[in-house]
Design an enzyme around this catalytic site. Structure first.
Site, PDB file in Angstrom:
ATOM      1  N   TYR A  14       0.998  -1.044  -0.118  1.00 54.63           N
ATOM      2  CA  TYR A  14       0.090   0.045  -0.048  1.00 54.63           C
ATOM      3  C   TYR A  14       0.953   1.271   0.074  1.00 54.63           C
ATOM      4  O   TYR A  14       1.046   2.021   0.919  1.00 54.63           O
ATOM      5  CB  TYR A  14      -0.917   0.087   1.224  1.00 54.63           C
ATOM      6  CG  TYR A  14      -1.437  -1.404   1.617  1.00 54.63           C
ATOM      7  CD1 TYR A  14      -2.088  -2.123   0.510  1.00 54.63           C
ATOM      8  CD2 TYR A  14      -1.724  -1.726   2.842  1.00 54.63           C
ATOM      9  CE1 TYR A  14      -2.626  -3.203   0.788  1.00 54.63           C
ATOM     10  CE2 TYR A  14      -2.153  -2.889   3.131  1.00 54.63           C
ATOM     11  CZ  TYR A  14      -2.611  -3.833   2.084  1.00 54.63           C
ATOM     12  OH  TYR A  14      -3.192  -4.973   2.469  1.00 54.63           O
ATOM     13  N   SER A  51      -9.890  -6.487   9.692  1.00 50.73           N
ATOM     14  CA  SER A  51     -11.352  -6.618   9.356  1.00 50.73           C
ATOM     15  C   SER A  51     -12.234  -6.809  10.580  1.00 50.73           C
ATOM     16  O   SER A  51     -13.085  -7.736  10.482  1.00 50.73           O
ATOM     17  CB  SER A  51     -11.527  -7.648   8.398  1.00 50.73           C
ATOM     18  OG  SER A  51     -11.085  -7.309   6.958  1.00 50.73           O
ATOM     19  N   PRO A  52     -11.929  -6.059  11.733  1.00 54.18           N
ATOM     20  CA  PRO A  52     -12.988  -6.407  12.909  1.00 54.18           C
ATOM     21  C   PRO A  52     -14.211  -6.138  12.844  1.00 54.18           C
ATOM     22  O   PRO A  52     -15.039  -6.599  13.340  1.00 54.18           O
ATOM     23  CB  PRO A  52     -12.069  -5.302  13.780  1.00 54.18           C
ATOM     24  CG  PRO A  52     -11.608  -4.375  13.374  1.00 54.18           C
ATOM     25  CD  PRO A  52     -11.107  -4.895  11.861  1.00 54.18           C
ATOM     26  N   GLY A  62     -17.312  -3.836   6.958  1.00 48.75           N
ATOM     27  CA  GLY A  62     -18.216  -2.819   7.107  1.00 48.75           C
ATOM     28  C   GLY A  62     -19.663  -3.584   7.201  1.00 48.75           C
ATOM     29  O   GLY A  62     -20.757  -2.932   7.831  1.00 48.75           O
ATOM     30  N   LEU A  94     -20.407  -5.533   9.817  1.00 49.46           N
ATOM     31  CA  LEU A  94     -20.538  -5.333  11.055  1.00 49.46           C
ATOM     32  C   LEU A  94     -21.117  -4.014  11.615  1.00 49.46           C
ATOM     33  O   LEU A  94     -21.177  -3.856  13.005  1.00 49.46           O
ATOM     34  CB  LEU A  94     -19.598  -6.053  12.007  1.00 49.46           C
ATOM     35  CG  LEU A  94     -19.855  -7.407  12.076  1.00 49.46           C
ATOM     36  CD1 LEU A  94     -18.611  -7.945  12.689  1.00 49.46           C
ATOM     37  CD2 LEU A  94     -21.078  -8.007  12.842  1.00 49.46           C
ATOM     38  N   THR A  95     -21.178  -2.929  10.792  1.00 48.46           N
ATOM     39  CA  THR A  95     -21.611  -1.605  10.940  1.00 48.46           C
ATOM     40  C   THR A  95     -23.167  -1.586  10.867  1.00 48.46           C
ATOM     41  O   THR A  95     -23.836  -0.690  11.401  1.00 48.46           O
ATOM     42  CB  THR A  95     -21.111  -0.557  10.201  1.00 48.46           C
ATOM     43  OG1 THR A  95     -21.453  -0.720   8.830  1.00 48.46           O
ATOM     44  CG2 THR A  95     -19.506  -0.563  10.109  1.00 48.46           C
ATOM     45  N   GLY A  96     -23.624  -2.696  10.173  1.00 46.62           N
ATOM     46  CA  GLY A  96     -25.081  -2.712   9.829  1.00 46.62           C
ATOM     47  C   GLY A  96     -25.601  -1.783   8.715  1.00 46.62           C
ATOM     48  O   GLY A  96     -26.639  -1.828   8.232  1.00 46.62           O
TER      49      GLY A  96
END
Length: 342
Positions: A70, A214-215, A219, A221-223
């Site tokens: 990166y 990737s906790p 995205g 698990l942000t809903g």
């Protein structure tokens, strides 16, 4: 266990002397900084990145994780550090490709290039990005030890390593009196394989940090993808179907993963879990994402989640996962809700 706990310091070696530095409970993944595929130049700019960086530091989040591939991310992080001036902790990685045969020299050259892009004399944590089929672990650890003793690296880690590979790396580094500081693997409420494949147990036994990338499961698990009118990004399909690292993907055969829809993209299947997360979030005046991060933080003191942030809103939301804790009953309820939808 409190999500605002103080972590044990990491041990670093420089010029033969042992020093210690403390990594905060939560870091920030900056792989997407400068990446046009994630919207850089359109949805967010260099100024947005700088404001995100400053908000992270204002919130006590001074640990940033990037990597050699990166390049734009490393440059932006180095620029932010110069402009802001406050001290930070930097983690980067060496990605051993199949085509490199120079071995130790490849790692040391890549390290020098990262140091130049970051505009620093040493990197606080330098990691091997993934296991290499060509470069032996002992060779890689020997090269990392050389980098430590040259003063270019303070602490060393690995990424996407299985428990046996972790132990091998740990044993090789011990010859030089250097501890293995971390293993960075994919870990979140919807991807809990480190709990069963031996990686979390090995981290506990060897006193190694488990850096959870990737906790928030890209995205999910942000809903924000709960609604039918909000399609998940196409790359999520590719990422979850292929999932190349055998130590993190679980026991599902490759062909089955390729032909089936990943659980994380099945809205109706995930909804019972989101209902639980939403109820608990409401009780604490938090967001679903903050609850998901707090669940990881409470799971074990060795875990350091590194959610991404490309704007001030995301950085602020990440910081809001700290300073409070789920109850033991709430934590157990969330865990059981995830198991129920498998």
């Amino acid at each position: 266990m409190s999500a605002g706990r103080v972590r044990q310091p990491w041990r670093a070696i420089r010029n033969g002397c042992v020093s210690e530095f403390v990594i905060p409970a939560l870091g920030t993944g900056v792989a997407g900084w400068g990446d046009k595929q994630t919207g850089y130049g359109t949805s967010h700019t260099r100024e947005d990145i700088l404001q995100t960086y400053r908000l992270c530091l204002d919130s006590g989040l001074n640990f940033f994780d990037t990597a050699e591939p990166y390049e734009a991310s490393e440059r932006l992080l180095g620029e932010c550090r110069k402009v802001d001036g406050r001290p930070i902790l930097i983690a980067s990685k060496f990605a051993p490709p199949l085509t490199r045969f120079s071995r130790k020299r490849s790692l040391l050259e890549a390290l020098d290039q990262s140091l130049e892009r970051l505009s620093v004399e040493s990197i606080d944590l330098y990691q091997i990005h993934w296991p290499s089929p060509r470069l032996k672990i002992d060779e890689l650890m020997d090269a990392l030890a050389e980098a430590v003793h040259a003063g270019k690296v303070r602490a060393v880690g690995v990424s996407n390593y299985s428990a046996p590979l972790m132990r091998q790396a740990h044993a090789r580094l011990a010859r030089y009196g250097i501890p293995l500081a971390s293993n960075q693997v994919r870990y979140n409420l919807l991807h809990r394989y480190p709990e069963t494949n031996g990686v979390l147990d090995a981290c506990r036994e060897l006193h190694v940090a488990l850096i959870a990338y990737s906790p928030l499961e890209k995205g999910i698990l942000t809903g924000k993808y709960r609604g039918k009118g909000t399609p998940a990004p196409r790359q999520l399909n590719i990422f979850h179907r292929l999932d190349p690292f055998g130590d993190t993907r679980g026991s599902v055969p490759a062909l089955q993963r390729l032909l089936s829809t990943p659980r994380v993209l099945q809205r109706e299947r995930l909804e019972p879990l989101f209902v639980v997360l939403e109820e608990i979030a409401h009780a604490h005046a938090k967001t679903i994402a903050q609850v998901a991060l707090n669940w990881l933080l409470m799971k074990d003191e060795h875990i350091i989640p590194i959610p991404g942030a490309k704007n001030r809103r995301q950085a602020s939301e990440n910081a809001g996962a700290l300073g409070w804790s789920l109850t033991e009953e709430e934590h157990a309820c969330i865990s059981q809700a995830e198991v129920a939808i498998r």
